[in-house]
Design a protein around this motif. Structure first.
Motif, PDB file in Angstrom:
ATOM      1  N   ASP A  31     -12.895 -26.288  24.073  1.00  0.00           N
ATOM      2  CA  ASP A  31     -11.531 -26.098  24.566  1.00  0.00           C
ATOM      3  C   ASP A  31     -11.229 -27.119  25.563  1.00  0.00           C
ATOM      4  OD1 ASP A  31     -11.263 -23.953  22.993  1.00  0.00           O
ATOM      5  OD2 ASP A  31     -11.683 -22.264  24.433  1.00  0.00           O
ATOM      6  N   HIS A  32     -12.236 -27.459  26.536  1.00  0.00           N
ATOM      7  CA  HIS A  32     -11.621 -28.372  27.471  1.00  0.00           C
ATOM      8  C   HIS A  32     -11.564 -29.894  27.115  1.00  0.00           C
ATOM      9  CE1 HIS A  32     -16.067 -29.176  27.540  1.00  0.00           C
ATOM     10  NE2 HIS A  32     -15.965 -30.494  27.881  1.00  0.00           N
ATOM     11  N   GLY A  50      -7.735 -29.811  25.284  1.00  0.00           N
ATOM     12  CA  GLY A  50      -6.833 -29.510  26.366  1.00  0.00           C
ATOM     13  C   GLY A  50      -6.016 -28.352  26.003  1.00  0.00           C
ATOM     14  N   SER A  51      -4.829 -28.151  26.711  1.00  0.00           N
ATOM     15  CA  SER A  51      -4.170 -27.014  26.777  1.00  0.00           C
ATOM     16  C   SER A  51      -3.321 -26.831  25.506  1.00  0.00           C
ATOM     17  CB  SER A  51      -3.243 -27.111  27.875  1.00  0.00           C
ATOM     18  OG  SER A  51      -2.293 -25.888  27.634  1.00  0.00           O
ATOM     19  N   VAL A  52      -3.428 -25.583  25.031  1.00  0.00           N
ATOM     20  CA  VAL A  52      -3.002 -25.198  23.787  1.00  0.00           C
ATOM     21  C   VAL A  52      -1.410 -24.831  23.820  1.00  0.00           C
ATOM     22  CG1 VAL A  52      -3.127 -23.718  21.590  1.00  0.00           C
ATOM     23  CG2 VAL A  52      -5.169 -24.593  22.703  1.00  0.00           C
ATOM     24  N   LYS A  53      -0.506 -25.434  23.129  1.00  0.00           N
ATOM     25  CA  LYS A  53       0.931 -24.884  23.139  1.00  0.00           C
ATOM     26  C   LYS A  53       1.235 -24.243  22.183  1.00  0.00           C
ATOM     27  CE  LYS A  53       1.409 -27.633  26.797  1.00  0.00           C
ATOM     28  NZ  LYS A  53       1.343 -27.511  28.072  1.00  0.00           N
ATOM     29  N   ARG A  61      -0.391 -22.189  18.240  1.00  0.00           N
ATOM     30  CA  ARG A  61      -1.405 -21.815  17.277  1.00  0.00           C
ATOM     31  C   ARG A  61      -0.786 -21.405  16.001  1.00  0.00           C
ATOM     32  NH1 ARG A  61      -5.993 -21.107  20.156  1.00  0.00           N
ATOM     33  NH2 ARG A  61      -5.469 -20.377  22.474  1.00  0.00           N
ATOM     34  N   GLN A  85      -4.661 -25.310  16.134  1.00  0.00           N
ATOM     35  CA  GLN A  85      -3.981 -25.343  17.269  1.00  0.00           C
ATOM     36  C   GLN A  85      -3.276 -26.766  17.594  1.00  0.00           C
ATOM     37  OE1 GLN A  85      -7.183 -23.549  19.717  1.00  0.00           O
ATOM     38  NE2 GLN A  85      -8.325 -25.435  20.045  1.00  0.00           N
ATOM     39  N   LYS A 133      -1.665 -29.330  20.694  1.00  0.00           N
ATOM     40  CA  LYS A 133      -1.618 -29.494  22.299  1.00  0.00           C
ATOM     41  C   LYS A 133      -0.195 -30.076  22.525  1.00  0.00           C
ATOM     42  CE  LYS A 133      -4.319 -33.659  22.520  1.00  0.00           C
ATOM     43  NZ  LYS A 133      -5.626 -34.340  22.840  1.00  0.00           N
ATOM     44  N   GLU A 141       3.841 -29.827  22.647  1.00  0.00           N
ATOM     45  CA  GLU A 141       4.742 -28.724  22.652  1.00  0.00           C
ATOM     46  C   GLU A 141       6.001 -29.084  21.595  1.00  0.00           C
ATOM     47  OE1 GLU A 141       7.195 -25.238  23.917  1.00  0.00           O
ATOM     48  OE2 GLU A 141       5.044 -25.929  24.579  1.00  0.00           O
ATOM     49  N   ASP A 153      -3.064 -34.488  18.330  1.00  0.00           N
ATOM     50  CA  ASP A 153      -2.756 -33.417  18.926  1.00  0.00           C
ATOM     51  C   ASP A 153      -2.803 -32.157  18.388  1.00  0.00           C
ATOM     52  OD1 ASP A 153      -1.586 -35.085  21.019  1.00  0.00           O
ATOM     53  OD2 ASP A 153       0.406 -35.106  20.285  1.00  0.00           O
TER      54      ASP A 153
END
Length: 201
Positions: free
Chosen positions: A37-38, A41-44, A46, A57, A59, A61, A92
């Motif tokens: 996960d790290h 990165g941040s998941v926008k 799914r 997923q 990342k 937007e 991404d």
């Protein structure tokens, strides 16, 4: 394995010999390469197939572009008047489940097996997952999961709102949405109106 290996930076020393022998190199490239996960990165967003065996997923937007494609191949392969696709860089996107459940099809050679460009499906429920090119993935926004919260459906519609229609000259039905429409590829063919008539240049 630190970082994501792209098509151009894949080193054979990073890949187990067994995978090389089975020609499964694609498993070690984005978007298939397993990441923590790290690392990703941040998941926008799914997404998942109909049966849920394949999940991914994103990342990013917003897609780089979104289109309705009316070409004959998309009509046949999706069993629909046109295909709704959104373009993302491969890096991404990351599969969180089910890469062992994927199957690949080349519409150019009409053969199974992984070769770029290719179409990617769930091998169990046959949901189209994406079209994969050298650097980009065309995902299908219908697969994006949204919560039941009020406004989530509209948010997905707004984010993945199409920029244009391509191959509109081969349409099955008129789409009166006022969006730019191209007889073939966008920017490389004639522009048409909502009824398929050529527009004055």
């Amino acid at each position: 394995m630190a970082g994501v290996l792209s098509e151009d930076h894949l080193s054979m020393s990073d890949i187990p010999a067994a995978a090389q022998e089975k020609e499964e190199l694609w498993k070690y490239r984005a978007p298939y390469q397993v990441q923590k996960d790290h690392e990703f990165g941040s998941v926008k967003w799914r997404g998942k197939c109909h049966c849920g065996r394949v999940q991914y997923q994103l990342k990013r937007e917003n897609p780089l572009a979104a289109k309705f494609c009316h070409c004959r191949a998309c009509q046949v392969l999706h069993g629909a008047p046109f295909q709704w696709c959104a373009i993302f860089p491969k890096t991404d996107m990351c599969f969180s489940r089910g890469i062992e459940s994927l199957k690949f099809y080349s519409s150019h050679s009409m053969t199974l097996g992984y070769q770029l460009p290719c179409k990617v499906y769930c091998s169990y429920c046959n949901t189209p997952i994406m079209d994969e090119g050298r650097n980009m993935c065309l995902i299908f926004p219908e697969l994006i999961e949204i919560s039941p919260e009020e406004g989530e459906h509209k948010r997905r519609r707004d984010v993945f709102d199409v920029d244009c229609h391509i191959f509109y000259s081969r349409r099955i039905l008129d789409v009166l949405d006022g969006k730019p429409k191209w007889s073939g590829l966008d920017g490389k063919s004639n522009q048409l109106d909502d009824h398929g008539r050529a527009m004055e240049s």
